[in-house]
Design a protein around this motif. Structure first.
Motif, PDB file in Angstrom:
ATOM      1  N   LYS A   6       0.716  -0.904   0.151  1.00 30.91           N
ATOM      2  CA  LYS A   6       0.270  -0.152  -0.124  1.00 30.91           C
ATOM      3  C   LYS A   6       0.729   1.027   0.246  1.00 30.91           C
ATOM      4  N   VAL A   7       1.594   1.613   0.881  1.00 28.38           N
ATOM      5  CA  VAL A   7       2.697   2.167   0.408  1.00 28.38           C
ATOM      6  C   VAL A   7       3.692   2.253  -0.287  1.00 28.38           C
ATOM      7  N   ILE A   8       4.013   1.476  -1.338  1.00 27.64           N
ATOM      8  CA  ILE A   8       4.481   1.721  -2.388  1.00 27.64           C
ATOM      9  C   ILE A   8       3.236   1.882  -3.498  1.00 27.64           C
ATOM     10  N   ARG A   9       2.239   1.627  -3.574  1.00 30.35           N
ATOM     11  CA  ARG A   9       1.728   1.485  -4.385  1.00 30.35           C
ATOM     12  C   ARG A   9       1.322   3.622  -4.740  1.00 30.35           C
ATOM     13  N   LYS A  10       0.826   3.887  -3.069  1.00 30.37           N
ATOM     14  CA  LYS A  10       0.666   5.158  -3.124  1.00 30.37           C
ATOM     15  C   LYS A  10       1.657   6.568  -3.369  1.00 30.37           C
ATOM     16  N   LEU A  14      -0.467   5.488  -7.213  1.00 33.11           N
ATOM     17  CA  LEU A  14      -1.774   4.792  -8.128  1.00 33.11           C
ATOM     18  C   LEU A  14      -2.641   4.119  -7.323  1.00 33.11           C
ATOM     19  N   THR A  15      -3.853   3.652  -8.047  1.00 30.99           N
ATOM     20  CA  THR A  15      -5.007   3.279  -6.866  1.00 30.99           C
ATOM     21  C   THR A  15      -5.008   1.882  -7.309  1.00 30.99           C
ATOM     22  N   GLN A  16      -5.880   1.433  -6.459  1.00 29.67           N
ATOM     23  CA  GLN A  16      -5.826   0.127  -6.279  1.00 29.67           C
ATOM     24  C   GLN A  16      -6.365  -0.873  -7.706  1.00 29.67           C
ATOM     25  N   LYS A  17      -7.490   0.122  -8.343  1.00 33.14           N
ATOM     26  CA  LYS A  17      -7.540  -0.280 -10.126  1.00 33.14           C
ATOM     27  C   LYS A  17      -6.857  -0.498 -10.567  1.00 33.14           C
ATOM     28  N   ALA A  29     -10.721  -7.608  -5.818  1.00 32.49           N
ATOM     29  CA  ALA A  29      -9.277  -9.079  -5.651  1.00 32.49           C
ATOM     30  C   ALA A  29      -8.456  -8.788  -5.655  1.00 32.49           C
ATOM     31  N   TYR A  30      -7.907  -6.761  -5.770  1.00 30.43           N
ATOM     32  CA  TYR A  30      -6.354  -7.099  -5.341  1.00 30.43           C
ATOM     33  C   TYR A  30      -6.873  -6.479  -3.930  1.00 30.43           C
ATOM     34  N   SER A  31      -7.930  -5.247  -3.590  1.00 29.49           N
ATOM     35  CA  SER A  31      -8.374  -4.845  -2.579  1.00 29.49           C
ATOM     36  C   SER A  31      -7.867  -6.397  -1.356  1.00 29.49           C
ATOM     37  N   GLU A  34      -4.146  -6.497  -0.833  1.00 30.16           N
ATOM     38  CA  GLU A  34      -3.270  -5.887  -0.881  1.00 30.16           C
ATOM     39  C   GLU A  34      -3.611  -5.958   1.106  1.00 30.16           C
ATOM     40  N   LYS A  35      -5.024  -6.203   0.884  1.00 33.06           N
ATOM     41  CA  LYS A  35      -5.104  -6.061   2.697  1.00 33.06           C
ATOM     42  C   LYS A  35      -5.072  -7.587   4.160  1.00 33.06           C
ATOM     43  N   GLY A  36      -4.638  -8.764   2.194  1.00 35.50           N
ATOM     44  CA  GLY A  36      -4.161  -9.962   3.473  1.00 35.50           C
ATOM     45  C   GLY A  36      -4.877 -10.344   3.294  1.00 35.50           C
ATOM     46  N   ILE A  37      -6.184 -10.502   2.724  1.00 36.33           N
ATOM     47  CA  ILE A  37      -7.157 -11.675   2.403  1.00 36.33           C
ATOM     48  C   ILE A  37      -6.920 -13.313   2.339  1.00 36.33           C
ATOM     49  N   ARG A  38      -6.209 -12.105   0.969  1.00 40.03           N
ATOM     50  CA  ARG A  38      -5.722 -13.611  -0.446  1.00 40.03           C
ATOM     51  C   ARG A  38      -4.233 -13.391  -0.241  1.00 40.03           C
ATOM     52  N   LYS A  39      -3.823 -13.949  -0.763  1.00 38.43           N
ATOM     53  CA  LYS A  39      -2.192 -14.180  -1.096  1.00 38.43           C
ATOM     54  C   LYS A  39      -2.147 -14.031  -2.585  1.00 38.43           C
ATOM     55  N   PHE A  40      -1.171 -13.092  -3.130  1.00 37.51           N
ATOM     56  CA  PHE A  40      -0.611 -12.961  -3.979  1.00 37.51           C
ATOM     57  C   PHE A  40       0.082 -14.235  -4.504  1.00 37.51           C
TER      58      PHE A  40
END
Length: 66
Positions: A6-10, A14-17, A29-31, A34-40
């Motif tokens: 999130k820090v790097i994205r901001k 860049l937005t989450q979209k 799905a990305y959100s 990023e929140k750690g609910i799902r894994k990359f």
């Protein structure tokens, strides 16, 4: 939060979209990732590493307090 993403994205204005589009994901799905609910996936981690010009470790590992 799973990581420093999130820090790097901001920092890259860049937005989450925007990042979701890079990865071929929906914003929701990305959100969740990023929140750690799902894994990359490994592939997504490499795409992010390339896009942000940094090592995967800088994105996904957090420093432990000493």
């Amino acid at each position: 939060m799973c990581c420093n993403l999130k820090v790097i994205r901001k920092k890259n204005n860049l937005t989450q979209k925007d990042v979701a589009d890079m990865l071929g994901l929906t914003r929701q799905a990305y959100s969740h990732k990023e929140k750690g609910i799902r894994k990359f996936s490994i592939e997504e981690a490499i795409i992010l590493s390339d896009a942000f010009g940094t090592d995967v470790k800088n994105i996904f590992l957090t420093k432990k307090a000493t």
